[in-house]
Design an enzyme around this catalytic site. Structure first.
Site, PDB file in Angstrom:
ATOM      1  N   TYR A 195      -7.113  24.775  -8.253  1.00  0.00           N
ATOM      2  CA  TYR A 195      -6.687  23.756  -9.260  1.00  0.00           C
ATOM      3  C   TYR A 195      -6.986  24.326 -10.637  1.00  0.00           C
ATOM      4  CZ  TYR A 195      -6.029  20.770  -5.033  1.00  0.00           C
ATOM      5  OH  TYR A 195      -5.545  20.278  -3.827  1.00  0.00           O
ATOM      6  N   HIS A 198      -9.447  25.388   2.215  1.00  0.00           N
ATOM      7  CA  HIS A 198      -8.348  24.836   1.839  1.00  0.00           C
ATOM      8  C   HIS A 198      -7.190  25.545   2.652  1.00  0.00           C
ATOM      9  CE1 HIS A 198      -6.492  23.677  -2.283  1.00  0.00           C
ATOM     10  NE2 HIS A 198      -5.850  23.111  -1.334  1.00  0.00           N
TER      11      HIS A 198
END
Length: 195
Positions: free
Chosen positions: A100, A170
């Site tokens: 992010y 992730h």
């Protein structure tokens, strides 16, 4: 004017969605001002267990706190204010990831929670092939054990902490056996760098 209408509409939706949690919000557009939450803005109530961790039933994901939307760029000061306002209303669970930003939202979150770091749970994620200096995304995934160790050290610095409470992979890297990934995490847990 159609630009005002689209921005005003999107800003209003964002403000209304966040207002129960944050109370008074001023959006980046000058079209929306005023009190969207009012004095009865909700508090984050209730707790949840994540393994041995206890967190607020409402968490705050910071994925988009550095992302540019057409002509709107979130203000770092406003994002830190949102993080701290959420804490003031009972939020103790914050979710980030190296991807992010890339990297930038972990910096924003680290700065935002610094005054109360010991009272919150931080979750973050690894597994992308991201240059740790520039944040440039490279092709593919990277969950090699030596990479995980370097990534976690960089995360600790960005998050201004000595321990990551909850660490996720992730995306599963098909090139690395999951046992190797788990072994790397176990080693980081033994060192106290991951809870």
């Amino acid at each position: 004017n159609s630009e005002f209408g689209r921005r005003g509409f999107l800003g209003g939706i964002v403000g209304l969605a966040a207002s129960p949690l944050l109370g008074t919000i001023s959006t980046p557009t000058s079209a929306l001002k005023g009190d969207l939450g009012g004095p009865a803005a909700a508090q984050a109530t209730g707790k949840r267990k994540l393994g041995s961790l206890e967190v607020s039933s409402v968490g705050l994901g910071v994925q988009n706190m550095s992302r540019t939307y057409q002509t709107t760029i979130p203000s770092r000061t406003e994002m830190i204010s949102i993080i701290r306002s959420a804490f003031d209303r009972g939020v103790t669970f914050y979710d980030a990831a190296e991807a992010y930003g890339p990297l930038e939202v972990e910096r924003i979150l680290g700065e935002g929670v610094a005054p109360f770091r010991d009272k919150v749970v931080i979750a973050t994620k690894f597994g992308w092939n991201i240059d740790l200096e520039t944040g440039q995304r490279r092709p593919g995934l990277n969950s090699r054990p030596e990479r995980i160790k370097v990534v976690v050290e960089a995360m600790l610095k960005r998050l201004r902490t000595d321990c990551i409470d909850l660490l996720y992979q992730h995306r599963v890297d098909p090139q690395v056996p999951i046992e190797d990934v788990a072994g790397a995490i176990k080693g980081l847990m033994a060192q106290g760098k991951v809870l």
